[in-house]
Write an enzyme that holds these catalytic residues in place. Structure first.
Site, PDB file in Angstrom:
ATOM      1  N   GLU A   1       0.797  -1.219   0.000  1.00  0.00           N
ATOM      2  CA  GLU A   1       0.000   0.000   0.000  1.00  0.00           C
ATOM      3  C   GLU A   1       0.836   1.278   0.000  1.00  0.00           C
ATOM      4  O   GLU A   1       0.293   2.373  -0.199  1.00  0.00           O
ATOM      5  CB  GLU A   1      -0.948  -0.008   1.204  1.00  0.00           C
TER       6      GLU A   1
ATOM      7  N   GLU B   1       7.302 -21.780   7.792  1.00  0.00           N
ATOM      8  CA  GLU B   1       7.774 -20.889   8.855  1.00  0.00           C
ATOM      9  C   GLU B   1       8.844 -21.520   9.723  1.00  0.00           C
ATOM     10  O   GLU B   1       9.501 -20.832  10.502  1.00  0.00           O
ATOM     11  CB  GLU B   1       6.607 -20.445   9.728  1.00  0.00           C
TER      12      GLU B   1
END
Length: 274
Positions: free
Chosen positions: A80, A111
Site C-alpha cells: 500500500e 515458517e
C-alpha cells in the site's frame, strides 16, 4: 513448556453456546483493549521509526518478514505504500514464509525454516543500509528469528513486532516492539487481537516514516498514484484547495503533471510568471 500469552485460554467460555449478539459484543470488548497495548509501546515504535527514516535517507529500504497472518500483514502494508505515497515499489517490501503462494494458501512447514528468510532477502540485494522488521505474534517463528540473526550479522538495522513479552525474536531485534494484548477470544487465534495490534503498529511505522521522508504535505497524500476515478477526483480537489484554481484548470494540471505535488508546483510557477 512455557505457555505464551498468545496461547493462554480465552477469557470467554462456551463460545459455541453464545448468541450472535454475545459473540460480537465480547469480541468487540476484547478488541477495545488493543489500542491501549499499542499506546504503551509508542516509545519503542518511535525509535524504530526514527532509525528507519535515517537509513532510508541514506538510500536504504524497509523490509518486513513474517509467516501466516503476520507475513500477510507485512505484505499488505508494503503493497500500500506505492499507491498511497507515490514511492517506488522497492522502498518497502514484504516477504512471507512460503513465498507469494502463502499469501492466499498456507504453505506447510514454511515458517520452520530458519535459513529461508535470508535466502529470500538476498534476492533483493540486501545491504547494510536496509532495515529489516520481523513480524510474529508468537515471537518464536524460526523463519523470522533466522532472518533477523543473519541481518544483524550483515550490519542491518533490525526491529520486530511481537505479541509476547521476552520472546526470542525480541531478543534478536535491535528495536523490538512487544505489544502484549493478552489471550485471544478464540484461544490461540492470533489473527484476532494480535493481528489487529500488528496492523496498527505497521500503520504507524510506515505512515510516520513516509511523512518524515516528505511524502505528505500538511495532511494530504500529495504523491498518491492517480490510479482510479475516485483518486483523480480527490486529487483535483486537493489542487483546487491548495492553489485556488478552478476545477477545469486543476484537472488539466493534474492530468499533465501526474501528481498533486507536481500540479500545485507547476500551477504556482505559472501564476508567478503571469
Amino acid at each position: 513448556m512455557i505457555t505464551r500469552t498468545t496461547e493462554k485460554e480465552s477469557n470467554h467460555q462456551g463460545l459455541d453456546k453464545m448468541s450472535t449478539t454475545d459473540l460480537l459484543t465480547n469480541m468487540n470488548k476484547e478488541d477495545q483493549t488493543v489500542p491501549d497495548a499499542v499506546a504503551a509501546n509508542i516509545p519503542a515504535i518511535e525509535k524504530l521509526v526514527d532509525i528507519t527514516v535515517d537509513r532510508m535517507k541514506e538510500g536504504g529500504r524497509l523490509f518486513y518478514i513474517g509467516a501466516g497472518t503476520s507475513g500477510r500483514l507485512g505484505v499488505l502494508d508494503a503493497s500500500e505504500c506505492p499507491p498511497t505515497f507515490g514511492v517506488p515499489h522497492d522502498w518497502v517490501m514484504g516477504l512471507i514464509a512460503g513465498g507469494d503462494t502463502a499469501i492466499r494458501k498456507a504453505v506447510e512447514n514454511a515458517e520452520d525454516d530458519a535459513e529461508q528468510a535470508w535466502t529470500d532477502l538476498l534476492r533483493y540485494d540486501i545491504s547494510s543500509k536496509d532495515v529489516l522488521v520481523g513480524i510474529a505474534a508468537s515471537g518464536t517463528t524460526p523463519y523470522v528469528i533466522g532472518g533477523l540473526e543473519r541481518a544483524n550479522a550483515a550490519g542491518l538495522v533490525t526491529g520486530c513486532i511481537v505479541c509476547n513479552a521476552g520472546s526470542p525474536i525480541a531478543a534478536a531485534a535491535q528495536y523490538p516492539v512487544e505489544v502484549v494484548v493478552g489471550p485471544e477470544f478464540v484461544t490461540g487465534s492470533t489473527r484476532m487481537k494480535s493481528g489487529t495490534a500488528q496492523k496498527l503498529v505497521l500503520n504507524m511505522l510506515s505512515t510516520a516514516v513516509m511523512i518524515k521522508l516528505g511524502r505528505v504535505k500538511g495532511n494530504r497524500m500529495v504523491d498518491m498514484q492517480l490510479s482510479n476515478q475516485k483518486l483523480v477526483e480527490r486529487g483535483v480537489l486537493m489542487v483546487m484547495e491548495q492553489t485556488g484554481a478552478n476545477e477545469q484548470d486543476a484537472k488539466a494540471y493534474l492530468e499533465q503533471y501526474g501528481s498533486v505535488r507536481a500540479a500545485v508546483e507547476q500551477y504556482e510557477k505559472s501564476s508567478d510568471n503571469a
